[in-house]
Design a protein around this motif. Structure first.
Motif, PDB file in Angstrom:
ATOM      1  N   VAL A  96     -33.849  10.109  14.382  1.00 52.99           N
ATOM      2  CA  VAL A  96     -33.299   9.855  15.713  1.00 52.99           C
ATOM      3  C   VAL A  96     -34.413   9.298  16.595  1.00 52.99           C
ATOM      4  N   PRO A  97     -34.075   8.458  17.567  1.00 49.14           N
ATOM      5  CA  PRO A  97     -35.100   7.883  18.443  1.00 49.14           C
ATOM      6  C   PRO A  97     -35.487   8.846  19.551  1.00 49.14           C
ATOM      7  N   ILE A  98     -36.668   8.647  20.096  1.00 49.87           N
ATOM      8  CA  ILE A  98     -37.074   9.352  21.303  1.00 49.87           C
ATOM      9  C   ILE A  98     -37.708   8.344  22.255  1.00 49.87           C
ATOM     10  N   VAL A  99     -37.512   8.591  23.536  1.00 50.42           N
ATOM     11  CA  VAL A  99     -38.120   7.749  24.565  1.00 50.42           C
ATOM     12  C   VAL A  99     -38.717   8.646  25.634  1.00 50.42           C
ATOM     13  N   GLU A 100     -40.049   8.595  25.757  1.00 51.84           N
ATOM     14  CA  GLU A 100     -40.724   9.250  26.887  1.00 51.84           C
ATOM     15  C   GLU A 100     -41.614   8.195  27.525  1.00 51.84           C
ATOM     16  N   ALA A 101     -42.456   8.567  28.468  1.00 52.27           N
ATOM     17  CA  ALA A 101     -43.179   7.591  29.280  1.00 52.27           C
ATOM     18  C   ALA A 101     -44.026   6.636  28.437  1.00 52.27           C
ATOM     19  N   ASN A 102     -44.749   7.175  27.447  1.00 53.97           N
ATOM     20  CA  ASN A 102     -45.622   6.334  26.627  1.00 53.97           C
ATOM     21  C   ASN A 102     -44.838   5.341  25.774  1.00 53.97           C
ATOM     22  N   ARG A 105     -43.267   2.563  27.964  1.00 49.90           N
ATOM     23  CA  ARG A 105     -44.259   1.555  28.337  1.00 49.90           C
ATOM     24  C   ARG A 105     -44.566   0.632  27.149  1.00 49.90           C
ATOM     25  N   LEU A 106     -44.751   1.227  25.972  1.00 50.08           N
ATOM     26  CA  LEU A 106     -45.052   0.467  24.764  1.00 50.08           C
ATOM     27  C   LEU A 106     -43.941  -0.522  24.429  1.00 50.08           C
ATOM     28  N   LEU A 107     -42.699  -0.062  24.430  1.00 52.96           N
ATOM     29  CA  LEU A 107     -41.579  -0.929  24.065  1.00 52.96           C
ATOM     30  C   LEU A 107     -41.343  -2.025  25.096  1.00 52.96           C
ATOM     31  N   ALA A 108     -41.515  -1.694  26.381  1.00 53.00           N
ATOM     32  CA  ALA A 108     -41.337  -2.713  27.418  1.00 53.00           C
ATOM     33  C   ALA A 108     -42.322  -3.854  27.221  1.00 53.00           C
ATOM     34  N   ARG A 109     -43.526  -3.534  26.771  1.00 60.36           N
ATOM     35  CA  ARG A 109     -44.535  -4.575  26.555  1.00 60.36           C
ATOM     36  C   ARG A 109     -44.297  -5.345  25.263  1.00 60.36           C
ATOM     37  N   ILE A 110     -44.007  -4.637  24.189  1.00 54.92           N
ATOM     38  CA  ILE A 110     -43.800  -5.315  22.909  1.00 54.92           C
ATOM     39  C   ILE A 110     -42.659  -6.326  23.006  1.00 54.92           C
ATOM     40  N   GLN A 115     -37.087  -5.976  33.172  1.00 51.72           N
ATOM     41  CA  GLN A 115     -36.224  -5.272  34.119  1.00 51.72           C
ATOM     42  C   GLN A 115     -36.794  -3.872  34.391  1.00 51.72           C
ATOM     43  N   PRO A 116     -36.527  -3.303  35.557  1.00 45.08           N
ATOM     44  CA  PRO A 116     -37.029  -1.950  35.839  1.00 45.08           C
ATOM     45  C   PRO A 116     -36.517  -0.945  34.802  1.00 45.08           C
ATOM     46  N   ILE A 117     -37.413  -0.192  34.220  1.00 44.06           N
ATOM     47  CA  ILE A 117     -37.011   0.738  33.156  1.00 44.06           C
ATOM     48  C   ILE A 117     -36.523   2.073  33.707  1.00 44.06           C
ATOM     49  N   ASP A 118     -36.665   2.292  35.032  1.00 37.89           N
ATOM     50  CA  ASP A 118     -36.207   3.556  35.596  1.00 37.89           C
ATOM     51  C   ASP A 118     -34.841   3.412  36.262  1.00 37.89           C
ATOM     52  N   THR A 119     -34.086   2.383  35.875  1.00 42.27           N
ATOM     53  CA  THR A 119     -32.681   2.276  36.252  1.00 42.27           C
ATOM     54  C   THR A 119     -31.840   2.675  35.043  1.00 42.27           C
ATOM     55  N   SER A 120     -30.578   2.929  35.254  1.00 44.78           N
ATOM     56  CA  SER A 120     -29.701   3.305  34.133  1.00 44.78           C
ATOM     57  C   SER A 120     -29.666   2.206  33.086  1.00 44.78           C
ATOM     58  N   ARG A 121     -29.559   0.972  33.556  1.00 49.14           N
ATOM     59  CA  ARG A 121     -29.500  -0.157  32.625  1.00 49.14           C
ATOM     60  C   ARG A 121     -30.812  -0.316  31.864  1.00 49.14           C
ATOM     61  N   GLY A 122     -31.928  -0.235  32.573  1.00 52.32           N
ATOM     62  CA  GLY A 122     -33.225  -0.389  31.927  1.00 52.32           C
ATOM     63  C   GLY A 122     -33.522   0.721  30.951  1.00 52.32           C
ATOM     64  N   CYS A 123     -33.202   1.952  31.338  1.00 56.96           N
ATOM     65  CA  CYS A 123     -33.430   3.097  30.449  1.00 56.96           C
ATOM     66  C   CYS A 123     -32.632   2.952  29.164  1.00 56.96           C
ATOM     67  N   GLU A 124     -31.368   2.551  29.291  1.00 59.08           N
ATOM     68  CA  GLU A 124     -30.520   2.410  28.107  1.00 59.08           C
ATOM     69  C   GLU A 124     -31.020   1.287  27.215  1.00 59.08           C
ATOM     70  N   LYS A 180     -40.891  -1.018  37.509  1.00 57.95           N
ATOM     71  CA  LYS A 180     -40.102   0.107  38.008  1.00 57.95           C
ATOM     72  C   LYS A 180     -39.605  -0.205  39.412  1.00 57.95           C
ATOM     73  N   LYS A 181     -38.599   0.537  39.819  1.00 58.00           N
ATOM     74  CA  LYS A 181     -38.075   0.381  41.170  1.00 58.00           C
ATOM     75  C   LYS A 181     -39.161   0.742  42.175  1.00 58.00           C
ATOM     76  N   SER A 182     -39.116   0.127  43.339  1.00 60.13           N
ATOM     77  CA  SER A 182     -40.076   0.480  44.382  1.00 60.13           C
ATOM     78  C   SER A 182     -39.812   1.911  44.833  1.00 60.13           C
ATOM     79  N   ARG A 183     -40.886   2.660  45.010  1.00 60.13           N
ATOM     80  CA  ARG A 183     -40.778   4.073  45.363  1.00 60.13           C
ATOM     81  C   ARG A 183     -40.839   4.259  46.876  1.00 60.13           C
TER      82      ARG A 183
END
Length: 294
Positions: A96-102, A105-110, A115-124, A180-183
């Motif tokens: 099964v896959p896992i996604v945490e912060a590291n 970040r790795l997958l977004a770069r590869i 797109q912002p990864i902390d939105t529902s769409r980006g996370c999915e 990421k979205k602006s905080r």
């Protein structure tokens, strides 16, 4: 414990926790006071309550053994997709896959995902990318490798020259990813509490809001004069200024414990404070005031 807490901080708590609660049955049998006391200093106390509730369910419904199926694990209190899958892959070697912060970040770069990864769409989207990579066998080694690669090499400031998968990386400016979205700026709050001491005892109040079940210095309805202690601590999206004011014990409350507007207040001997669950900001304030003999 590793959710929202650094590894170096977790290790001693983890070791002490397993000494106190070596299995689900021991944790289920413990009082909430003991569980919160063992957790104090880690913050986000809902995690401790969820663990306690989970232990009772595992004891009562699963014979004291955690279920293997990720769906069943996810039904337990406080466990989401990441935690359920992490348990399934690391404890039971499930594919099964896992996604945490590291890993995010790795997958977004590869994949040069912009797109912002902390939105529902980006996370999915990140979950779908990593799902396509997980091998059918020895998935826990693969998932661990992704986490380590993100933590040690593909860091916020990436070490691209030593990266073992750099030839697969599509990012042209990896240091700019992930997006990421602006905080919003943290909201600033001021909270006032009372220091009420009678000899070698101090008055504490059981929190019903931020730290349910933990003991804090009594809330101040009104204050006068200057605070005898001030400290600042972050809390989720807030920055809290904690102000402590002295109040005479004669004007506080009688010797016995009592309830005030649903708030339980109790006198505690100072020698017993180490065994009482007190959130870190209030524990530090109490220690500082006791040290200067307030």
């Amino acid at each position: 414990m590793l959710q929202q807490t650094r590894v170096a901080t977790v290790i001693p708590y983890y070791s002490d926790w397993l000494r106190r609660f070596p299995d689900f049955t021991a944790l289920a049998a413990a009082s909430e006071n003991d569980v919160l006391h063992a957790w104090q200093g880690l913050g986000y106390y809902a995690r401790a309550r969820h663990l306690h509730a989970t232990a009772k369910i595992v004891r009562d419904r699963h014979g004291g053994r955690l279920p293997i199926d990720p769906t069943a694990i996810r039904d337990l209190p406080g466990i989401g997709r990441y935690t359920a899958n992490a348990i399934a892959t690391f404890a039971f070697d499930q594919s099964v896959p896992i996604v945490e912060a590291n890993i995010a970040r790795l997958l977004a770069r590869i994949y040069n995902y912009k797109q912002p990864i902390d939105t529902s769409r980006g996370c999915e989207a990140i979950w779908q990318l990593v799902s396509a990579l997980v091998p059918k066998r020895r998935a826990r080694i693969f998932n661990s490798a992704l986490m380590e690669l993100g933590a040690l090499v593909c860091r916020p400031q990436p070490k691209c020259r030593i990266c073992p998968v750099r030839k697969f990386c599509r990012a042209t400016r990896p240091e700019m990813l992930p997006r990421k979205k602006s905080r919003l700026s943290p909201r600033k709050l001021i909270e006032s509490h009372l220091w009420i001491r009678r000899g070698e005892r101090i008055l504490l109040e059981q929190s019903t809001k931020r730290w349910p079940g933990l003991w804090i210095l009594p809330s101040a309805r009104s204050t006068s004069g200057r605070p005898i202690h001030t400290s600042i601590f972050p809390f989720t999206h807030h920055q809290v200024t904690l102000r402590i004011f002295r109040k005479s014990p004669r004007k506080a409350c009688p010797e016995r414990s009592r309830r005030i507007d649903r708030r339980c207040q109790r006198w505690f001997p100072t020698r017993d404070l180490e065994s009482i669950p007190i959130p870190s900001p209030h524990r530090r304030a109490v220690a500082a005031l006791l040290k200067v003999g307030r």
